[in-house]
Design an enzyme around this catalytic site. Sequence first.
Site, mmCIF file in Angstrom:
data_model
loop_
_atom_site.group_PDB
_atom_site.id
_atom_site.type_symbol
_atom_site.label_atom_id
_atom_site.label_comp_id
_atom_site.label_asym_id
_atom_site.label_seq_id
_atom_site.Cartn_x
_atom_site.Cartn_y
_atom_site.Cartn_z
ATOM 1 N N HIS A 88 -14.499 5.387 46.572
ATOM 2 C CA HIS A 88 -14.872 5.768 45.201
ATOM 3 C C HIS A 88 -16.298 6.288 45.134
ATOM 4 O O HIS A 88 -16.654 7.055 44.251
ATOM 5 C CB HIS A 88 -14.753 4.573 44.254
ATOM 6 C CG HIS A 88 -13.432 3.879 44.309
ATOM 7 N ND1 HIS A 88 -12.262 4.489 43.933
ATOM 8 C CD2 HIS A 88 -13.090 2.630 44.708
ATOM 9 C CE1 HIS A 88 -11.255 3.644 44.094
ATOM 10 N NE2 HIS A 88 -11.731 2.505 44.568
ATOM 11 N N HIS A 133 -25.358 2.628 44.184
ATOM 12 C CA HIS A 133 -24.338 3.642 44.488
ATOM 13 C C HIS A 133 -24.569 4.858 43.603
ATOM 14 O O HIS A 133 -25.395 4.813 42.686
ATOM 15 C CB HIS A 133 -22.933 3.060 44.273
ATOM 16 C CG HIS A 133 -22.699 2.625 42.854
ATOM 17 N ND1 HIS A 133 -22.859 1.319 42.450
ATOM 18 C CD2 HIS A 133 -22.371 3.329 41.752
ATOM 19 C CE1 HIS A 133 -22.608 1.249 41.145
ATOM 20 N NE2 HIS A 133 -22.320 2.450 40.699
ATOM 21 N N HIS A 146 -22.902 8.504 41.485
ATOM 22 C CA HIS A 146 -21.782 9.219 40.861
ATOM 23 C C HIS A 146 -22.155 10.691 40.828
ATOM 24 O O HIS A 146 -23.319 11.025 40.617
ATOM 25 C CB HIS A 146 -21.555 8.703 39.435
ATOM 26 C CG HIS A 146 -21.204 7.248 39.384
ATOM 27 N ND1 HIS A 146 -19.905 6.792 39.439
ATOM 28 C CD2 HIS A 146 -21.992 6.152 39.300
ATOM 29 C CE1 HIS A 146 -19.914 5.458 39.391
ATOM 30 N NE2 HIS A 146 -21.170 5.045 39.303
ATOM 31 N N GLU A 157 -22.671 9.929 34.679
ATOM 32 C CA GLU A 157 -21.768 9.146 33.832
ATOM 33 C C GLU A 157 -22.298 9.116 32.401
ATOM 34 O O GLU A 157 -21.591 9.444 31.465
ATOM 35 C CB GLU A 157 -21.626 7.731 34.390
ATOM 36 C CG GLU A 157 -21.031 7.742 35.797
ATOM 37 C CD GLU A 157 -20.143 6.563 36.058
ATOM 38 O OE1 GLU A 157 -20.660 5.446 36.173
ATOM 39 O OE2 GLU A 157 -18.911 6.758 36.148
ATOM 40 N N HIS A 202 -26.997 4.258 40.315
ATOM 41 C CA HIS A 202 -26.933 2.941 39.677
ATOM 42 C C HIS A 202 -27.439 1.877 40.636
ATOM 43 O O HIS A 202 -26.950 1.784 41.767
ATOM 44 C CB HIS A 202 -25.490 2.602 39.272
ATOM 45 C CG HIS A 202 -25.000 3.429 38.117
ATOM 46 N ND1 HIS A 202 -23.665 3.593 37.838
ATOM 47 C CD2 HIS A 202 -25.676 4.129 37.178
ATOM 48 C CE1 HIS A 202 -23.534 4.362 36.760
ATOM 49 N NE2 HIS A 202 -24.746 4.713 36.347
ATOM 50 N N THR A 217 -18.684 0.682 35.163
ATOM 51 C CA THR A 217 -18.043 1.967 34.853
ATOM 52 C C THR A 217 -16.827 2.222 35.733
ATOM 53 O O THR A 217 -16.239 3.291 35.684
ATOM 54 C CB THR A 217 -19.039 3.132 35.005
ATOM 55 O OG1 THR A 217 -19.456 3.207 36.377
ATOM 56 C CG2 THR A 217 -20.259 2.938 34.106
ATOM 57 N N THR A 218 -16.490 1.222 36.566
ATOM 58 C CA THR A 218 -15.283 1.329 37.394
ATOM 59 C C THR A 218 -14.455 0.061 37.178
ATOM 60 O O THR A 218 -15.000 -0.967 36.778
ATOM 61 C CB THR A 218 -15.641 1.415 38.892
ATOM 62 O OG1 THR A 218 -16.450 0.283 39.249
ATOM 63 C CG2 THR A 218 -16.403 2.687 39.204
#
Length: 362
Positions: free
Chosen positions: A90, A115, A117, A129, A142, A224-225
């Site tokens: 992911h 991590h 995005h 995001e 993040h 957010t996941t």
Amino acid sequence: MDTLGLFMLLILLFFQWTPALAAEEITWTYSGLVGQSEWSEYFPDCGGTSQSPVDVMTTQTKYDPSLIPVTPLGYSQHGNQPFTMYNNGHTVVIELPEWMGLGGLPWFFTAIQMHLHWGNDGPSPGGSEHTINGLSADAELHVVHYNSELYPNMSAAMTQKDGLAVLGILIVTGEETNPAFNNILNYLSRIRHADQKAFIPAFDVQSLLPEDLGRYYRYNGSLTTPPCHQSVIWTLFHKRVQISVAQLLKLEKILYSSKAEETDRMLLQDNYRATQPLNHRVIFTSFSAESGKELSSGEVTAIVIGVMCGCVGLAVIVRFIVKTIRTKDSGKEKEEKQDMAMNSTSEAEKKEESLLSPQSVP
Ligand SMILES: *[C@@H]1O[C@H](CO)[C@@H](O)[C@H](O)[C@H]1NC(C)=O
Ligand SMILES: *[C@@H]1O[C@H](CO)[C@@H](O)[C@H](O)[C@H]1NC(C)=O
């Protein structure tokens, strides 16, 4: 057994097996069969009312003067032990040493991991995001922490309100290379496939953050996941960090969401969730609208001219007031004299009048 019987059996098996699958075993994605809109069917929290990310409408935010700057603790003391970095299918995750933490919040938070995005196709709409006034950045970092004052570990904290604190850093592209991000990007080729893991040299994590840690947006939200637990105190920095287009393209084009043994390779792209409804939540700012503005040289010139005009105007007003007071004072003196010698004064006035208007003399 005939075909129909086999078909029925398969259907039966399917319906028996589906609920038996534990939530953790479900392979969710950003689009497709278990895409964003389906997450809540398997992970109920994803359908909650305090979800992340959100769009920050700056006119709807509320200034909270009690919001002090967040303080990363030990971010620069990375030590000699390498960091562990992995591709979970992911995103790319970098585990953080336990001595790193976050201050400036009501509790002390211990760092866990960070991590990213991102989108696809370089600097194009989408990627981050969180969005500001509907506008996305090109990527988002993040940094995840858990409340180690109230909870013993990450798994205990992640389901609790106030359990986690995440720093959100919006990333945009520009001309210059950001050397700090190369500490991650240079090693992505070692973890191209999902489930791959690598050790990378430790580096100064604070160098990934914007310099100004005092201006940020604060709200209560979620992971957010999946499983989207509503446990996150969000800090989204006002100041964005910049990387080069080449750096963004590395992030977008090196990693796969598929495993090494899978024949169909899938690029890991567009791993950002759509913004979620605010639902009566308020987004607070640590800065007032005025101090949050960055002034252009034109605005500075305008302010200087304005202040100068103001000073001149003030000087004129002060001079006028002083003059008025003086005139009044001399007027008062006159009145006093009048009281003492009415007749002579009125005669003097008559004389004055006749002097001022000689034409009126008969
Ligand atoms: C986290 O803490 C809880 C509560 O003390 C405990 O039951 C659990 O085993 C811990 N989990 C891990 C991964 O250490
Ligand atoms: C988040 O929720 C807590 C508890 O309900 C509340 O005290 C706090 O003010 C909220 N913070 C924000 C930024 O809305």
